[in-house]
Design an enzyme around this catalytic site. Sequence first.
Site, PDB file in Angstrom:
ATOM      1  N   GLU A 232      62.037 -29.182  41.107  1.00 65.40           N
ATOM      2  CA  GLU A 232      62.640 -29.436  42.432  1.00 65.40           C
ATOM      3  C   GLU A 232      62.011 -30.587  43.206  1.00 65.40           C
ATOM      4  OE1 GLU A 232      62.603 -25.670  44.453  1.00 65.40           O
ATOM      5  OE2 GLU A 232      63.754 -24.684  42.894  1.00 65.40           O
TER       6      GLU A 232
ATOM      7  N   ASN B 166      63.156 -29.770  36.061  1.00 66.60           N
ATOM      8  CA  ASN B 166      64.056 -28.669  36.436  1.00 66.60           C
ATOM      9  C   ASN B 166      64.433 -28.787  37.918  1.00 66.60           C
ATOM     10  OD1 ASN B 166      65.212 -26.034  35.643  1.00 66.60           O
ATOM     11  ND2 ASN B 166      63.761 -25.138  37.108  1.00 66.60           N
TER      12      ASN B 166
ATOM     13  N   HIS C 179      72.295 -22.129  40.476  1.00 69.97           N
ATOM     14  CA  HIS C 179      72.472 -21.019  41.426  1.00 69.97           C
ATOM     15  C   HIS C 179      73.760 -21.290  42.207  1.00 69.97           C
ATOM     16  CE1 HIS C 179      68.503 -19.419  40.665  1.00 69.97           C
ATOM     17  NE2 HIS C 179      67.955 -20.599  40.896  1.00 69.97           N
TER      18      HIS C 179
ATOM     19  N   GLU D 260      68.484 -21.109  35.374  1.00 68.64           N
ATOM     20  CA  GLU D 260      68.332 -20.018  36.349  1.00 68.64           C
ATOM     21  C   GLU D 260      69.700 -19.526  36.811  1.00 68.64           C
ATOM     22  OE1 GLU D 260      65.696 -21.187  39.567  1.00 68.64           O
ATOM     23  OE2 GLU D 260      64.333 -22.207  38.187  1.00 68.64           O
TER      24      GLU D 260
ATOM     25  N   ASP E 202      72.860 -17.929  38.145  1.00 69.85           N
ATOM     26  CA  ASP E 202      73.436 -16.764  38.807  1.00 69.85           C
ATOM     27  C   ASP E 202      74.621 -17.243  39.647  1.00 69.85           C
ATOM     28  OD1 ASP E 202      71.954 -17.899  40.944  1.00 69.85           O
ATOM     29  OD2 ASP E 202      70.501 -16.269  40.991  1.00 69.85           O
TER      30      ASP E 202
HETATM   31  O1  9MR Z   1      63.374 -15.556  42.059  1.00 72.46           O
HETATM   32  C1  9MR Z   1      62.210 -16.059  42.662  1.00 72.46           C
HETATM   33  C2  9MR Z   1      61.848 -15.218  43.850  1.00 72.46           C
HETATM   34  O2  9MR Z   1      61.443 -13.923  43.402  1.00 72.46           O
HETATM   35  C3  9MR Z   1      60.739 -15.873  44.630  1.00 72.46           C
HETATM   36  O3  9MR Z   1      60.508 -15.147  45.820  1.00 72.46           O
HETATM   37  C4  9MR Z   1      61.094 -17.298  44.949  1.00 72.46           C
HETATM   38  C5  9MR Z   1      59.954 -17.973  45.672  1.00 72.46           C
HETATM   39  O4  9MR Z   1      60.117 -19.330  45.744  1.00 72.46           O
HETATM   40  O5  9MR Z   1      61.368 -18.000  43.759  1.00 72.46           O
HETATM   41  C6  9MR Z   1      62.459 -17.474  43.094  1.00 72.46           C
HETATM   42  O6  9MR Z   1      62.745 -18.256  41.968  1.00 72.46           O
HETATM   43  C7  9MR Z   1      63.106 -19.623  42.250  1.00 72.46           C
HETATM   44  C8  9MR Z   1      62.637 -20.457  41.096  1.00 72.46           C
HETATM   45  O7  9MR Z   1      61.261 -20.277  40.885  1.00 72.46           O
HETATM   46  C9  9MR Z   1      62.928 -21.929  41.314  1.00 72.46           C
HETATM   47  N1  9MR Z   1      64.313 -22.131  41.605  1.00 72.46           N
HETATM   48  C10 9MR Z   1      64.883 -21.301  42.640  1.00 72.46           C
HETATM   49  C11 9MR Z   1      64.617 -19.831  42.350  1.00 72.46           C
HETATM   50  C12 9MR Z   1      65.296 -18.965  43.378  1.00 72.46           C
HETATM   51  O8  9MR Z   1      64.755 -19.172  44.639  1.00 72.46           O
END
Ligand code: 9MR
Length: 468
Positions: free
Chosen positions: A163, A205, A242, A271, A273
Amino acid sequence: MTTPRLRHRRGRLVAAVSGLAVTALTVALAVPAAAAGSTLQAAAGESGRYFGTAIAANRLSDSTYSTIANREFNMVTAENEMKMDATEPNQNQFSYGNADRIVNWARSNGKQVRGHALAWHSQQPGWMQNMSGTSLRNAMLNHVTQVATYYRGKIHTWDVVNEAFADGSSGGRRDSNLQRTGNDWIEAAFRAARAADPGAKLCYNDYNTDNWSHAKTQGVYNMVRDFKSRGVPIDCVGFQAHFNSGNPVPSNYDVTLRNFAALGVDVQITELDIEGSGSSQAQQYQGVVQACLSVARCTGITVWGVRDSDSWRASGTPLLFDGSGNKKAAYTSVLNQLNAGGTTTPTQNPTSPNPTPSPTTSTPPPTGGGSCTATYSEGQKWNDRFNGTVTIRANSNISGWQSTVTVRSPQKIIATWNGSPTWDSSGNVMTMRPSGSGALSAGQTTSFGFTVQHGGNWTWPSVTCSAS
Ligand code: 9MR
């Protein structure tokens, strides 16, 4: 997303699939009809792809969760346990307990692991958040080196940097403490990761990079193209994917994946969803799977959790299993699409004007270099793109060859097959090398192909060959 829009998208996908007719034909002939896979991993495996999920260490003791995860998926991403705050809570004190629980569970159940993530502006440990300059750069590189070394040999793919691009229309980098250490922080992280674990695939990513026309997508694309042209060790690009009603699956998703892949990297959906329910959600999932299947270098799909109740967006019910672990309509559509394949049987021909090259353009003669000759021949044409094949002929026994293909602006090569391409900085000159041995005996031929998005310029590419 509305039904008509999806219909439109399916049409585009079919058209795009037909653009890879040569590849498609090869796949169709080479692979005998396989028995339908009854799990996501089995069905994805029919085309050599993986199907993964994010795993949370503290849920592994829930047997409904771990039973589904074990049965359906063969790639595992730690949802939070490998992030910087988890693995280096105090500077130079590394903590792998929860990450190891996931890696050990995965490996003991025959699954591979995507490492997520070595360097990220978010979820940094407290000690790092207020660092800057050289000390932050060195701390970041040390983190990458230590964690990638600890897991060397156990990670299929690392999200090396996560990111790093800004949302919105700038197409530039996201401001962060890491970015302020200098624009080269991303490539420095990739080089450190490669040195620490040469066997892992290294991915960039990001999210909101799914729509080809978005500035952020273009920004990442330009970075990857630059990295490839300068030899920065990047192997793949992860598309988080997402989606929800405000950020729907784009109709040009396959175009995005294909264009990145044409840079010479694998692409992975990392990722996935999609918020929603019922047939609408199912159709959108199907579209994503179809887009991946239509791109040879789309090597796998990971959904971001097992059941809706495990999701970071639980209220949006975005996953393939409901809170009780039952398969949803979205599950069935993904499974069916994986079993149907995506690159084999286009059901209709794309409508195209099938134009001939304009008389003002010249057809370059075959050109030889060294002891091989490259000859261009036209393939299928569509209103926005055309296919071409280059045949390499050995004039004498040769141990290897390389061929350049030069296209004219605004043309762009958006897909290739049967070779291993690299690009000059302009993106107009592709150097194609054989994927395996390039040895040919005198008189023998081989060929590779590509798709050109022509932007109205129908001039044939010029091609050269040189042998070694
Ligand atoms: O799913 C993850 C969630 O449990 C955490 O609280 C969050 C914290 O930043 O991160 C989520 O996963 C993220 C991933 O690491 C990077 N891309 C976005 C995902 C969803 O927020």
